[in-house]
Scaffold this active site. Sequence first.
Site, mmCIF file in Angstrom:
data_model
loop_
_atom_site.group_PDB
_atom_site.id
_atom_site.type_symbol
_atom_site.label_atom_id
_atom_site.label_comp_id
_atom_site.label_asym_id
_atom_site.label_seq_id
_atom_site.Cartn_x
_atom_site.Cartn_y
_atom_site.Cartn_z
ATOM 1 N N LYS B 115 -10.857 43.866 61.149
ATOM 2 C CA LYS B 115 -10.141 42.876 60.347
ATOM 3 C C LYS B 115 -11.145 42.328 59.353
ATOM 4 C CE LYS B 115 -8.315 38.230 60.217
ATOM 5 N NZ LYS B 115 -7.811 37.038 60.905
ATOM 6 N N ALA B 202 -2.587 33.940 59.454
ATOM 7 C CA ALA B 202 -3.112 32.606 59.134
ATOM 8 C C ALA B 202 -2.055 31.640 58.626
ATOM 9 C CB ALA B 202 -4.250 32.670 58.119
#
Lengths: 84, 275
Positions: B115, B202
């Site tokens: 990631k 997020a």
Amino acid sequence: MNTTTTIAVTINGEGRQLDAGATVLDLVAAATGREIGPDGRPADGGRLGVAVALNSEVVPRVRWAATPLAAGDAVELVTAMQGG
Amino acid sequence: MGIQPETRTGGALSEPLLAADPFTVDGVAFGSRLIMGTGGAPSLDGLGEALEASGTELTTVAMRRFSPAEQGSLFELLVEKGIRVLPNTAGCFTARDAVLTAELAREALETDWVKLEVIADETTLLPDPIELADATEQLVDRGFKVFAYTNDDPVLARRLEQLGAVAVMPLGAPIGTGLGILNPHNIELIVARAEVPVVLDAGIGTASDAALAMELGCDAVLLATAVTRAQDPVRMAAAFRHAVAAGRLAAQAGRIPRREHALASSPMEGRAQFL
């Protein structure tokens, strides 16, 4: 191997004295408290989950045994921690 | 009342629908579309329970200095639970640091998945687009499978895909804010144009945010703080498990169009006449 003298290296930002001739593998074994084979894998067959950068270059586990440390080397020893 | 039919559980009906619709990325299929990160949990025990309740099969970890006191217990926990690890490059501000961190992660965790997170500053934690694109290119060249954490910018997301990212992960809102999805239209645009999986990453605050992400067409949702810092992480993890599944089913079910005026669902014909 001359084990009567020591060299000063930095491990994760802290100064340490190691026996002259110590390899990356020796360092990882000492830090993790596990016996590690020449292929850089734990002798007990488990997984180690750590990696080493020597002076900002990754040292693959297969090369740990053949990578001696020199005075002034900076070692980063990292593992998986909680993160998003 | 005697005329009610036997109770049926919704789960028994929805499980086959969900099972027939795995989340596939880089050729690997996952039954869960929820990627739960490990960040922010106060204890490993609590984290283990929350991961379990979330049903996640993929989780993020950060690479940090080894401390003999902690001795790799997180890694062991994940191995024990059979949850695949997606290491991140959190805390990197430059492509150079991100590439080096990814190399360390590949070596330590024996995965070429990463990631990619290259942030611009500590106040916003927003991705730095220039460094992000540079790092994506370098990592793809080195054989990594890049899950690119990106701004909710359809142009940048497209560029990252063209550079070889295996998934693009636009933010709903800045990391840890819990503000939800601030620009749903941009997320829809990213989804409409992407040929790789889109993971909303997020900003998620609560279950409805995750359901919305899925309804907008995202392939999966990645969150950590929303669970690990909730008052009851296990309960919230379960909530997200259901929300992501619900959002996915809703997205595929084809919602009704929005109308200006009411539309009766009961027929007007055949009403009883009261004198």
